[in-house]
Design a protein around this motif. Structure first.
Motif, PDB file in Angstrom:
ATOM      1  N   ALA A  70       0.614  -1.436  -0.098  1.00  0.00           N
ATOM      2  CA  ALA A  70      -0.129  -0.129   0.064  1.00  0.00           C
ATOM      3  C   ALA A  70       0.858   1.236   0.034  1.00  0.00           C
ATOM      4  O   ALA A  70       0.620   2.448  -0.865  1.00  0.00           O
ATOM      5  N   ALA A  71       1.899   1.295   0.667  1.00  0.00           N
ATOM      6  CA  ALA A  71       2.953   2.341   0.774  1.00  0.00           C
ATOM      7  C   ALA A  71       3.351   2.704  -0.622  1.00  0.00           C
ATOM      8  O   ALA A  71       3.598   3.792  -1.038  1.00  0.00           O
ATOM      9  N   LYS A  72       3.756   1.522  -1.391  1.00  0.00           N
ATOM     10  CA  LYS A  72       4.271   1.631  -2.852  1.00  0.00           C
ATOM     11  C   LYS A  72       3.316   2.352  -3.511  1.00  0.00           C
ATOM     12  O   LYS A  72       3.589   3.166  -4.354  1.00  0.00           O
ATOM     13  N   GLN A  73       2.220   1.791  -3.455  1.00  0.00           N
ATOM     14  CA  GLN A  73       1.071   2.050  -4.505  1.00  0.00           C
ATOM     15  C   GLN A  73       0.739   3.793  -4.100  1.00  0.00           C
ATOM     16  O   GLN A  73       0.257   4.685  -5.034  1.00  0.00           O
ATOM     17  N   SER A  74       0.882   4.023  -2.824  1.00  0.00           N
ATOM     18  CA  SER A  74       0.550   5.659  -2.532  1.00  0.00           C
ATOM     19  C   SER A  74       1.663   6.624  -2.901  1.00  0.00           C
ATOM     20  O   SER A  74       1.465   7.565  -3.426  1.00  0.00           O
ATOM     21  N   LYS A  75       2.895   6.084  -2.820  1.00  0.00           N
ATOM     22  CA  LYS A  75       3.976   6.609  -3.615  1.00  0.00           C
ATOM     23  C   LYS A  75       3.747   7.104  -5.091  1.00  0.00           C
ATOM     24  O   LYS A  75       4.263   8.135  -5.422  1.00  0.00           O
ATOM     25  N   LYS A  76       3.683   5.592  -5.928  1.00  0.00           N
ATOM     26  CA  LYS A  76       3.256   6.013  -7.204  1.00  0.00           C
ATOM     27  C   LYS A  76       2.225   6.990  -7.317  1.00  0.00           C
ATOM     28  O   LYS A  76       2.262   7.744  -8.373  1.00  0.00           O
ATOM     29  N   ARG A  77       1.049   6.835  -6.834  1.00  0.00           N
ATOM     30  CA  ARG A  77      -0.149   7.547  -6.882  1.00  0.00           C
ATOM     31  C   ARG A  77       0.216   9.047  -6.778  1.00  0.00           C
ATOM     32  O   ARG A  77      -0.083  10.125  -7.511  1.00  0.00           O
ATOM     33  N   LEU A  78       1.014   9.378  -5.556  1.00  0.00           N
ATOM     34  CA  LEU A  78       1.458  10.867  -5.400  1.00  0.00           C
ATOM     35  C   LEU A  78       2.542  11.131  -6.450  1.00  0.00           C
ATOM     36  O   LEU A  78       2.421  12.682  -6.778  1.00  0.00           O
ATOM     37  N   LYS A  79       3.240  10.326  -7.039  1.00  0.00           N
ATOM     38  CA  LYS A  79       4.172  10.729  -8.039  1.00  0.00           C
ATOM     39  C   LYS A  79       3.515  11.175  -9.086  1.00  0.00           C
ATOM     40  O   LYS A  79       3.768  12.360  -9.918  1.00  0.00           O
ATOM     41  N   LYS A  80       2.443  10.265  -9.654  1.00  0.00           N
ATOM     42  CA  LYS A  80       1.741  10.801 -10.576  1.00  0.00           C
ATOM     43  C   LYS A  80       0.821  12.077 -10.722  1.00  0.00           C
ATOM     44  O   LYS A  80       1.079  12.897 -11.539  1.00  0.00           O
ATOM     45  N   LYS A  81       0.436  12.381  -9.378  1.00  0.00           N
ATOM     46  CA  LYS A  81      -0.412  13.568  -9.264  1.00  0.00           C
ATOM     47  C   LYS A  81       0.652  14.674  -9.173  1.00  0.00           C
ATOM     48  O   LYS A  81       0.106  15.646  -9.993  1.00  0.00           O
ATOM     49  N   SER A  82       1.817  14.562  -8.920  1.00  0.00           N
ATOM     50  CA  SER A  82       2.680  15.765  -8.719  1.00  0.00           C
ATOM     51  C   SER A  82       3.001  15.991 -10.336  1.00  0.00           C
ATOM     52  O   SER A  82       3.305  17.156 -10.645  1.00  0.00           O
ATOM     53  N   THR A  83       3.216  15.029 -11.135  1.00  0.00           N
ATOM     54  CA  THR A  83       3.959  15.250 -12.494  1.00  0.00           C
ATOM     55  C   THR A  83       2.532  15.630 -13.323  1.00  0.00           C
ATOM     56  O   THR A  83       2.975  16.786 -14.059  1.00  0.00           O
ATOM     57  N   THR A  84       1.430  15.196 -12.944  1.00  0.00           N
ATOM     58  CA  THR A  84       0.295  15.779 -13.836  1.00  0.00           C
ATOM     59  C   THR A  84       0.012  17.255 -13.289  1.00  0.00           C
ATOM     60  O   THR A  84      -0.550  18.072 -14.150  1.00  0.00           O
ATOM     61  N   ALA A  85      -0.009  17.449 -12.102  1.00  0.00           N
ATOM     62  CA  ALA A  85      -0.358  18.724 -11.670  1.00  0.00           C
ATOM     63  C   ALA A  85       0.693  19.786 -12.011  1.00  0.00           C
ATOM     64  O   ALA A  85       0.331  21.004 -12.435  1.00  0.00           O
ATOM     65  N   LYS A  86       1.981  19.439 -12.419  1.00  0.00           N
ATOM     66  CA  LYS A  86       2.756  20.437 -13.099  1.00  0.00           C
ATOM     67  C   LYS A  86       2.575  20.525 -14.368  1.00  0.00           C
ATOM     68  O   LYS A  86       2.808  21.768 -14.900  1.00  0.00           O
ATOM     69  N   SER A  87       2.285  19.675 -15.182  1.00  0.00           N
ATOM     70  CA  SER A  87       2.226  19.760 -16.887  1.00  0.00           C
ATOM     71  C   SER A  87       0.892  20.090 -17.073  1.00  0.00           C
ATOM     72  O   SER A  87       0.739  20.817 -18.102  1.00  0.00           O
ATOM     73  N   HIS A  88      -0.329  19.924 -16.242  1.00  0.00           N
ATOM     74  CA  HIS A  88      -1.651  20.210 -16.881  1.00  0.00           C
ATOM     75  C   HIS A  88      -2.503  20.885 -15.562  1.00  0.00           C
ATOM     76  O   HIS A  88      -2.597  20.225 -14.687  1.00  0.00           O
ATOM     77  N   ARG A  89      -2.600  22.145 -15.575  1.00  0.00           N
ATOM     78  CA  ARG A  89      -3.614  22.538 -14.645  1.00  0.00           C
ATOM     79  C   ARG A  89      -5.103  22.681 -15.272  1.00  0.00           C
ATOM     80  O   ARG A  89      -5.577  23.328 -16.224  1.00  0.00           O
ATOM     81  N   PRO A  90      -6.024  22.299 -14.405  1.00  0.00           N
ATOM     82  CA  PRO A  90      -7.454  22.020 -14.899  1.00  0.00           C
ATOM     83  C   PRO A  90      -8.041  23.518 -14.775  1.00  0.00           C
ATOM     84  O   PRO A  90      -7.600  24.149 -13.868  1.00  0.00           O
ATOM     85  N   THR A  91      -8.998  23.831 -15.677  1.00  0.00           N
ATOM     86  CA  THR A  91      -9.761  25.082 -15.607  1.00  0.00           C
ATOM     87  C   THR A  91     -10.965  25.041 -14.531  1.00  0.00           C
ATOM     88  O   THR A  91     -11.208  23.762 -14.083  1.00  0.00           O
ATOM     89  N   VAL A  92     -11.666  25.886 -14.367  1.00  0.00           N
ATOM     90  CA  VAL A  92     -12.535  26.122 -13.354  1.00  0.00           C
ATOM     91  C   VAL A  92     -13.640  25.084 -13.860  1.00  0.00           C
ATOM     92  O   VAL A  92     -14.356  24.355 -12.833  1.00  0.00           O
ATOM     93  N   SER A  93     -14.075  24.999 -15.190  1.00  0.00           N
ATOM     94  CA  SER A  93     -15.233  24.075 -15.570  1.00  0.00           C
ATOM     95  C   SER A  93     -14.871  22.803 -15.362  1.00  0.00           C
ATOM     96  O   SER A  93     -15.751  21.949 -15.114  1.00  0.00           O
ATOM     97  N   GLN A  94     -13.590  22.317 -15.425  1.00  0.00           N
ATOM     98  CA  GLN A  94     -13.277  20.979 -15.312  1.00  0.00           C
ATOM     99  C   GLN A  94     -13.201  20.619 -13.994  1.00  0.00           C
ATOM    100  O   GLN A  94     -13.766  19.647 -13.541  1.00  0.00           O
ATOM    101  N   LEU A  95     -12.929  21.722 -13.051  1.00  0.00           N
ATOM    102  CA  LEU A  95     -13.242  21.167 -11.485  1.00  0.00           C
ATOM    103  C   LEU A  95     -14.505  21.176 -11.076  1.00  0.00           C
ATOM    104  O   LEU A  95     -14.986  20.114 -10.355  1.00  0.00           O
ATOM    105  N   SER A  96     -15.557  21.862 -11.745  1.00  0.00           N
ATOM    106  CA  SER A  96     -17.032  21.695 -11.283  1.00  0.00           C
ATOM    107  C   SER A  96     -17.473  20.537 -11.857  1.00  0.00           C
ATOM    108  O   SER A  96     -18.430  19.805 -11.232  1.00  0.00           O
TER     109      SER A  96
END
Length: 125
Positions: A70-96
């Motif tokens: 579970a710790a490995k999966q959590s690290k992978k998920r956080l790593k994916k989130k941090s890389t996607t957050a840096k490259s692609h920022r969602p717009t307000v309509s996507q968040l809603s």
């Protein structure tokens, strides 16, 4: 203030240091060989102890493996989130849109009245 126990401990330490020093001067290779053999024996005993008790525990080792997975999966998920957050920022309509797809909790929660401020009518002993 030294008591008998402290004197005994200091005497034994002094004799041990004196013996190791004389052994080092007289036969350094013998001392080195003796230290290596002792370390190897301790390492083997420790390895056998860990192997034997990890099998005997059973449930503890599976829980540990599940936790590590579970710790490995959590690290992978956080790593994916941090890389996607840096490259692609969602717009307000996507968040809603994301928020509208969330399920509402079906838990029915009720408040239970407590007796925190009520006085107890017990007899004092």
């Amino acid at each position: 203030m030294l008591n008998a126990r402290n004197i005994l401990v200091f005497t034994l330490l002094f004799l041990a240091i004196l013996g190791l020093g004389s052994w080092l001067i007289e036969n350094p290779l013998g001392l080195l060989r003796n230290i290596l053999v002792t370390a190897a024996v301790i390492g083997i005993i420790y390895f056998i102890y860990r192997r034997w008790f990890s099998k005997r525990r059973g449930a503890g080792s599976t829980e540990q493996r599940a936790f590590l997975k579970a710790a490995k999966q959590s690290k992978k998920r956080l790593k994916k989130k941090s890389t996607t957050a840096k490259s692609h920022r969602p717009t307000v309509s996507q968040l809603s849109k994301k928020r509208s797809h969330r399920k509402k909790s079906s838990a029915n929660l009720t408040v239970i009245e407590g007796k925190k401020n009520k006085k107890n009518n017990r007899a004092s002993f």
